[in-house]
Design a protein around this motif. Sequence first.
Motif, short mmCIF file in Angstrom:
data_model
loop_
_atom_site.label_atom_id
_atom_site.label_comp_id
_atom_site.label_asym_id
_atom_site.label_seq_id
_atom_site.Cartn_x
_atom_site.Cartn_y
_atom_site.Cartn_z
N GLY A 96 0.83 -1.20 0.00
CA GLY A 96 0.00 0.00 0.00
C GLY A 96 0.86 1.25 0.00
O GLY A 96 1.95 1.28 0.56
N LYS A 97 0.36 2.29 -0.65
CA LYS A 97 1.09 3.56 -0.74
C LYS A 97 0.68 4.48 0.40
O LYS A 97 -0.51 4.68 0.64
CB LYS A 97 0.77 4.22 -2.08
CG LYS A 97 1.36 5.60 -2.29
CD LYS A 97 0.90 6.16 -3.62
CE LYS A 97 1.36 7.60 -3.81
NZ LYS A 97 0.73 8.53 -2.85
N PRO A 98 1.63 5.07 1.16
CA PRO A 98 1.24 6.03 2.19
C PRO A 98 0.66 7.29 1.55
O PRO A 98 0.96 7.61 0.40
CB PRO A 98 2.55 6.32 2.92
CG PRO A 98 3.62 5.99 1.95
CD PRO A 98 3.09 4.88 1.09
N PHE A 99 -0.18 8.00 2.28
CA PHE A 99 -0.75 9.25 1.78
C PHE A 99 0.35 10.30 1.62
O PHE A 99 1.24 10.41 2.47
CB PHE A 99 -1.80 9.78 2.76
CG PHE A 99 -3.13 9.08 2.69
CD1 PHE A 99 -4.23 9.70 2.11
CD2 PHE A 99 -3.28 7.80 3.21
CE1 PHE A 99 -5.46 9.06 2.06
CE2 PHE A 99 -4.51 7.14 3.17
CZ PHE A 99 -5.60 7.77 2.58
N ASN A 100 0.29 11.05 0.51
CA ASN A 100 1.24 12.15 0.33
C ASN A 100 0.98 13.21 1.38
O ASN A 100 -0.16 13.67 1.53
CB ASN A 100 1.10 12.76 -1.06
CG ASN A 100 1.57 11.84 -2.16
OD1 ASN A 100 2.37 10.94 -1.92
ND2 ASN A 100 1.07 12.05 -3.36
N PRO A 101 1.99 13.66 2.12
CA PRO A 101 1.75 14.71 3.13
C PRO A 101 1.37 16.03 2.47
O PRO A 101 1.83 16.36 1.37
CB PRO A 101 3.11 14.82 3.83
CG PRO A 101 3.85 13.57 3.49
CD PRO A 101 3.37 13.18 2.14
N LEU A 102 0.52 16.77 3.13
CA LEU A 102 0.17 18.12 2.69
C LEU A 102 1.27 19.08 3.13
O LEU A 102 1.96 18.84 4.14
CB LEU A 102 -1.16 18.55 3.32
CG LEU A 102 -2.37 17.66 3.00
CD1 LEU A 102 -3.54 18.02 3.90
CD2 LEU A 102 -2.75 17.77 1.54
N LEU A 103 1.44 20.15 2.40
CA LEU A 103 2.44 21.14 2.78
C LEU A 103 2.12 21.69 4.17
O LEU A 103 1.00 22.13 4.43
CB LEU A 103 2.45 22.29 1.75
CG LEU A 103 3.52 23.35 1.94
CD1 LEU A 103 4.91 22.75 1.84
CD2 LEU A 103 3.34 24.47 0.91
N GLY A 104 3.09 21.63 5.07
CA GLY A 104 2.89 22.09 6.44
C GLY A 104 2.43 21.00 7.39
O GLY A 104 2.35 21.23 8.60
N GLU A 105 2.13 19.83 6.87
CA GLU A 105 1.73 18.71 7.73
C GLU A 105 2.88 18.29 8.64
O GLU A 105 4.05 18.37 8.23
CB GLU A 105 1.30 17.54 6.85
CG GLU A 105 0.74 16.34 7.59
CD GLU A 105 0.24 15.27 6.62
OE1 GLU A 105 0.61 14.10 6.82
OE2 GLU A 105 -0.48 15.60 5.66
N THR A 106 2.57 17.87 9.84
CA THR A 106 3.60 17.46 10.80
C THR A 106 3.23 16.11 11.42
O THR A 106 2.09 15.66 11.32
CB THR A 106 3.77 18.50 11.92
OG1 THR A 106 2.53 18.61 12.66
CG2 THR A 106 4.17 19.85 11.38
N TYR A 107 4.21 15.52 12.06
CA TYR A 107 3.96 14.29 12.83
C TYR A 107 4.98 14.22 13.96
O TYR A 107 6.17 14.46 13.75
CB TYR A 107 4.08 13.05 11.96
CG TYR A 107 3.81 11.77 12.73
CD1 TYR A 107 2.55 11.48 13.23
CD2 TYR A 107 4.83 10.85 12.98
CE1 TYR A 107 2.29 10.32 13.94
CE2 TYR A 107 4.59 9.68 13.69
CZ TYR A 107 3.32 9.42 14.16
OH TYR A 107 3.07 8.27 14.88
N GLU A 108 4.50 13.92 15.14
CA GLU A 108 5.40 13.70 16.27
C GLU A 108 5.18 12.31 16.84
O GLU A 108 4.08 11.75 16.76
CB GLU A 108 5.18 14.75 17.36
CG GLU A 108 3.88 14.59 18.13
CD GLU A 108 3.85 15.42 19.41
OE1 GLU A 108 3.89 14.81 20.50
OE2 GLU A 108 3.78 16.67 19.32
N LEU A 109 6.21 11.77 17.41
CA LEU A 109 6.12 10.46 18.05
C LEU A 109 7.08 10.44 19.24
O LEU A 109 8.28 10.70 19.07
CB LEU A 109 6.50 9.34 17.07
CG LEU A 109 6.43 7.91 17.61
CD1 LEU A 109 5.01 7.55 18.01
CD2 LEU A 109 6.95 6.92 16.57
#
Length: 515
Positions: A188-201
């Motif tokens: 499966g292909k991951p979703f393309n991030p939107l400009l300015g999208e972030t992720y923390e873990l």
Amino acid sequence: SSWRLWCLVWHLKLEQELEKNKALTEALQILATERYDTSLSRVRKSPTPSALTGDFYDAESGEAPCADTPPQLGTLHPFSGMGASLCSLKALCPVLSSPRSSLPAPMFSRNDISVWSILKKCIGMELSKIAMPVMFNEPLSFLQRLAEYMEHTYLLQQANTSTDSVERMKCVAAFAVSAVASQWERTGKPFNPLLGETYELIREDLGFRWVSEQVSHHPPVSAFHAEGLKEDFLFHGSIYPKLKFWGKSVEAEPKGVITLELPKHNEAYTWTNPTCCVHNIIVGQLWIEQYGQVEVINHKTGERCSLTFKPCGLFGKELHKVEGYILDKSKKKLCAIYGKWTECLYAVDPAAFEAHRKADKKSAEEKKTKQGSADEEPEELPPPDAETVQVIPGSELIWRIAPRPDNSAQFYAFSTFAMQLNELERAMEESIPSTDCRLRPDIRAMEVGDIDLSSGEKKRLEEKQRLARKNRSKSSEEWKTKWFAQGPNPHNKAQDWLFSKGYWERNYNQLPNIY
């Protein structure tokens, strides 16, 4: 009469079921209350905004929402309509739970999808510029997929504690290989991030925290920065995944530099990832291979680990194989590395490795001569769960892949680590910024099995992004990244995106409205 008797029996059964249901509801309510109280006490004990609370995530210090009222159990309802509110999104998420071991809904079947009708117009084109149907996706953003680099963080901690530079290089090389291991069987292909999208873990149990941001849309560039909670390492980079469709396969070339710093040893390592290819996307069984050269360089000592991810070959004999050497600054072979990126990696003396390869080649030639090339048939590939690496005597195991959970095939071939990446708990909702991809409505809808809603939300978000870009061009306004700044990599001077600090202070003002 028999009719009255039947009614009486039915009434008794109904009362029994209602009583059972009441008892179950009360038990679940007690459990939810206990978990809520436990999490709330952790939040209240948090001395600073960056203190770790809960199992995985950072929570703001101070009052938590609904402090005196435990969450009420109820049915989780998918949000409806375009532009769903944040409150509706939160209704899709678990109240509070221990790390989950599955997704809310299993993967849908792709058997009825006509892949060729969609992709035949895309041959030779870069797929990042094409709006792909949601049916090709998995319920994760590419920013979350990048975070899977950290699944085997213990290798970095082992490197940090080692006093020998070659031993450290073994661990770092193993980490570089393990970073692509999560792609095994992930079609499966991951979703393309939107400009300015972030992720923390934040994983207190694994000893790290991670933040990433989509810093460019054309070309698509994802920047990330991770640090050990004991200040034992820094891991950062920027990735530009260039995807191309070649008729029967899709090739992903992950351009960009990856950097690891070990402050205790004043060392920095850099490398790039191999090329990934998904085969048989039109007909036949999908399968993945990684191929290309990966060179891990220690910029302090001049030592390097030169690895070859081997292509499959004619009969699949080289499938998933990785091998190479650790070399000193004068290119003398110090150690041989071999294994499979889907299974394990070993280190051995170079002389033993070369003797084994020579004997293996001779054996193969003798077998071919004995059978006759005309009668030779293609060999079947071994089952994926079998140990297929032939261990050379005297070898040292330096990494083995974490086993996939039993339900992995039902949930997009996710590892246990991947299952938890999009989990959103109440305790973290007040901490993460509004740009975090856990809040993306198209990904959240796909995760709960609503493909139609996911497709509609994906189209809405893409159109919103195009309109925002158009408006910026009219006003001559330039996009400004929030947490990363473009500049030269401090160790190899290549163009890179470097962490600007400030994210973990939790002061999220003037964030873009991207969802």
